[in-house]
Motif scaffolding. Structure first.
Motif, short mmCIF file in Angstrom:
data_model
loop_
_atom_site.label_atom_id
_atom_site.label_comp_id
_atom_site.label_asym_id
_atom_site.label_seq_id
_atom_site.Cartn_x
_atom_site.Cartn_y
_atom_site.Cartn_z
N CYS A 152 0.74 -1.31 0.02
CA CYS A 152 0.07 -0.01 0.00
C CYS A 152 0.84 1.18 0.06
N TRP A 153 2.18 1.16 0.20
CA TRP A 153 3.03 2.18 0.41
C TRP A 153 3.94 2.47 -0.76
N VAL A 168 -0.84 0.34 -4.89
CA VAL A 168 -2.24 -0.08 -4.21
C VAL A 168 -2.25 -1.42 -3.67
N CYS A 169 -2.84 -1.44 -2.65
CA CYS A 169 -3.02 -3.01 -2.08
C CYS A 169 -4.63 -2.94 -1.70
N HIS A 209 -1.69 5.58 5.79
CA HIS A 209 -0.97 4.40 5.87
C HIS A 209 -1.22 3.77 7.36
N VAL A 239 -4.17 1.69 8.10
CA VAL A 239 -4.52 0.18 7.22
C VAL A 239 -4.90 -0.82 8.29
N ASP A 297 -9.18 -0.44 -1.18
CA ASP A 297 -7.92 -0.27 -1.83
C ASP A 297 -7.17 1.02 -1.29
N VAL A 298 -5.82 0.76 -0.82
CA VAL A 298 -5.32 1.89 -0.07
C VAL A 298 -3.94 2.23 -1.09
N ALA A 299 -3.79 3.51 -1.36
CA ALA A 299 -2.67 3.99 -2.00
C ALA A 299 -2.16 5.11 -0.83
#
Length: 681
Positions: free
Chosen positions: A434-435, A446-447, A468, A471, A486-488
């Motif tokens: 994600c990081w 993107v995770c 982050h 998360v 989705d995490v960016a």
């Protein structure tokens, strides 16, 4: 067969080594992550000197591999092992317990001359010194040199076996092909993954190869005597200016590394002039010769001492006084290592030579590497057990600890009888996906948390490290509600149309690149139900005209949100968590000791006024300016009406004063999930 004449000593090289090492140390102390180019100079000179010596000894049948390897690696390994032992002592006495496992692995990798590959494996980037920096990251160049010194004698011998009388010509062809291939590889890998290219042996070989080529052709390349001082001065200027002109961490070992490498080679080509106005007198001054004499141990000692000092003082940068102290200690230890280790080992007699020396050195190195790897494994197991215990305690008292303690519905809930370390709880395998942090070129990572298919809602969470840090909460929300989140995230960068101020120009440019990739991603993705955004309230952005900092931040956010492809998709802005302490140094020196001393009483003993720690992050103004934008304020799950505490519900809230701990983030999940669900109805 007549013996080839021994090539004359090039006096300028010794002073050049001293200058290069001085630049390395100065930039490490004051450069804030900038690269001096001194290591590139060392690699080029290593290629030159080693190839020059090997060719002469092979041509005269003097090279005995067992003796050569034993002598070479004894000279390298003896001071190296002394510094590794010193680093282990510093690790135990002044460095954070969280760094022990990685440091022990790096000690093992350094002893085995593979630290550069360990840096690549662990995804560490070359960066500025700090309390959490690797104390051995500078050993990557020693690893590259060690690998070269292991392979190169065999290459020279093989070419000699094939070519004999035409050794120089054939070896020059081999080196030229390998150097060009490495140069192209470094160029392409730097474009694809600068972080890997910086440490990769294949990408670094061309610098060694350039020096090797000069060693093979110096006699033919020597210019007339009147031209040599000009070339030498030009080369010296290139070497000295490299770190001031170029951002080597972002550009080396690509084509721009020709600047320091070419400068070093020009000094060598221009050496030996009888002209009094050449740089030979400058390069032979006593201070430079002294630095050159102790250059190897000084290079080894200065970085772990610097990192240890920053760890001990909790500082993020060196002051002038600190730099003087670190430099003085480094020089003293380097001189002692040179006087009592480097010099004596060159005097070992026939009783410790040949196969005896060749066998002993790898055994000692293997024992050091094996022992420290065993230690690293033991520390990792202890850390895993501590994390498991923290997670078990959190699960046992779920709904009673952390943010839940601020929920009136949980009054009378039974909590643990001790303070839980919230920093131990979360180590998600998908967290790094994600990081985006220090990699160059920038990658838009993107995770996906929760189900990738069959989900009921799809959210995209965007922001900096404060995104982050959530998360653990996002993951629990996604799994409990059947949502896909989705995490960016990008370090020091969030979704804002304005550039940050107060940060280095290179950081701003990298943030622009990340936001450009974000825009592309948003344009291409379909089916997103909401954009969840958050950023640190400590940032400032460019103001226009008479805008206040708060107005600039709000308008920059609103301008960015207005660019989303579908305005019917809502923006959900999470207000930033309270900043209990904006300085990691003050948090470590003042807040953490208060928590440690007070224990469960820290909730009241260490509290601060709410107005002092809750800051405006610009999200409220941005929501007012943006149609279909909403705001979620979770401050009441951190603070009472008038005060905020670093401990809430028997759980430590913060990791460093401005990032919340993973376990505390997880306790926010029910409340954050409810707020988002209400908006999406």
């Amino acid at each position: 067969m007549p013996q080839p004449p021994r090539p004359p000593r090039i006096a300028e090289i010794h002073g050049l080594r001293g200058l290069a090492l001085a630049l390395v140390v100065v930039f490490h102390l004051f450069g804030n992550g900038r690269v001096s180019g001194g290591v590139d100079v060392f690699l080029a000179l290593t290629g030159f000197l080693v190839t020059r010596s090997l060719v002469r000894r092979v041509a005269s049948s003097e090279l005995r591999l067992a003796d050569h390897y034993g002598r070479t690696f004894l000279r390298l390994s003896a001071p190296t092992l002394v510094v590794l032992a010193g680093t282990a002592v510093l690790m135990v006495t002044v460095m954070s317990r969280s760094m022990w496992s990685s440091t022990l692995r790096e000690i093992a990798a350094s002893a085995a001359y593979v630290l550069n590959w360990e840096m690549i494996r662990s995804q560490l980037a070359y960066g500025a010194a700090g309390p959490s920096a690797s104390p051995l990251q500078h050993f990557w160049s020693l690893a590259v040199q060690g690998q070269f010194l292991l392979v190169w004698p065999v290459v020279v011998l093989v070419v000699w076996r094939v070519a004999r009388a035409r050794l120089r010509l054939m070896l020059a062809l081999v080196v030229a092909v390998a150097t060009v291939a490495s140069f192209v590889f470094a160029w392409r890998l730097g474009i694809a993954d600068q972080q890997v290219a910086y440490f990769h042996t294949g990408a670094r070989f061309w610098e060694l190869g350039a020096g090797s080529l000069l060693a093979l052709g110096l006699d033919r390349l020597r210019p007339p005597g009147a031209v040599r001082p000009v070339l030498a001065w030009a080369g010296l200027l290139l070497v000295a200016s490299s770190g001031f002109v170029l951002d080597g961490a972002a550009l080396f070992p690509g084509p721009w590394a020709l600047w320091p490498v070419g400068g070093a080679l020009l000094v060598v080509i221009g050496s030996g002039s009888a002209a009094r106005w050449g740089p030979q007198r400058l390069l032979s001054v006593r201070p430079l010769r002294f630095v050159a004499d102790i250059s190897f141990p000084l290079y080894l000692w200065h970085w772990p001492l610097l990192v240890a000092w920053l760890s001990w003082t909790y500082a993020t940068r060196t002051t002038l006084l600190a730099a003087v102290l670190v430099l003085s200690a480094s020089v003293v230890l380097a001189w002692l290592t040179h006087r009592f280790v480097e010099v004596p080992i060159t005097r070992f007699g026939p009783s410790f030579a040949g196969m005896g020396r060749l066998v002993t050195i790898p055994i000692v190195l293997a024992l050091v590497a094996g022992t420290t790897m065993a230690g690293a494994t033991a520390v990792a197991r202890q850390d895993a057990a501590a994390r498991a215990a923290a997670v078990a305690a959190a699960e046992k008292y779920a709904g009673c600890i952390g943010a839940a303690a601020m929920d009136p519905a949980t009054d009378g809930c039974e909590g643990p009888d001790r303070l839980l370390d919230g920093s131990l709880g979360y180590q998600a395998p998908d967290g790094s996906g994600c990081w985006s942090n220090k990699e160059r070129p920038v990658r838009f990572e993107v995770c996906t948390l929760g189900p990738a298919r069959g989900y009921t809602r799809r959210l995209l969470a965007i922001g900096d490290s404060h995104n982050h840090q959530l998360v653990p909460a996002y993951r629990e929300i996604a799994e409990r509600r059947g949502w896909r989140i989705d995490v960016a995230s990008r370090a020091g960068c969030h979704w804002n149309a304005r550039d940050r101020v107060g940060t280095p120009r290179a950081t701003v440019e990298l943030c622009r690149q990340w936001k450009s990739r974000l825009a592309t991603y948003l344009a291409e993705e379909r089916g997103i139900d909401a954009y969840v955004v958050i950023h640190s309230s400590q940032v400032s952005v460019e103001a226009v005209g008479e805008e206040t900092p708060g107005e600039a931040l709000s308008r920059g956010l609103a301008e960015a949100w207005a660019s989303r492809p579908d305005p019917s998709v809502p923006v959900i802005a999470i207000r930033d968590s309270p900043i209990f302490e904006g300085s990691t140094t003050r948090f470590a020196r003042v807040v953490q000791p208060c928590i440690d001393d007070a224990g469960l009483a820290a909730g009241s003993t260490c509290e601060r006024d709410r107005d002092r720690v809750v800051r405006d992050d610009g999200s409220a103004g941005a929501v007012r300016l943006t149609p279909n934008a909403h705001r979620v304020d979770l401050t009441d799950y951190f603070c009472e009406a008038d005060t905020c505490s670093p401990v809430v519900g028997n759980l430590q809230v913060y990791q460093d004063g401005f990032h919340i701990s993973p376990l505390y983030a997880a306790t926010l999940a029910p409340y954050l999930g409810d707020r988002i669900a209400t908006i999406l109805r």
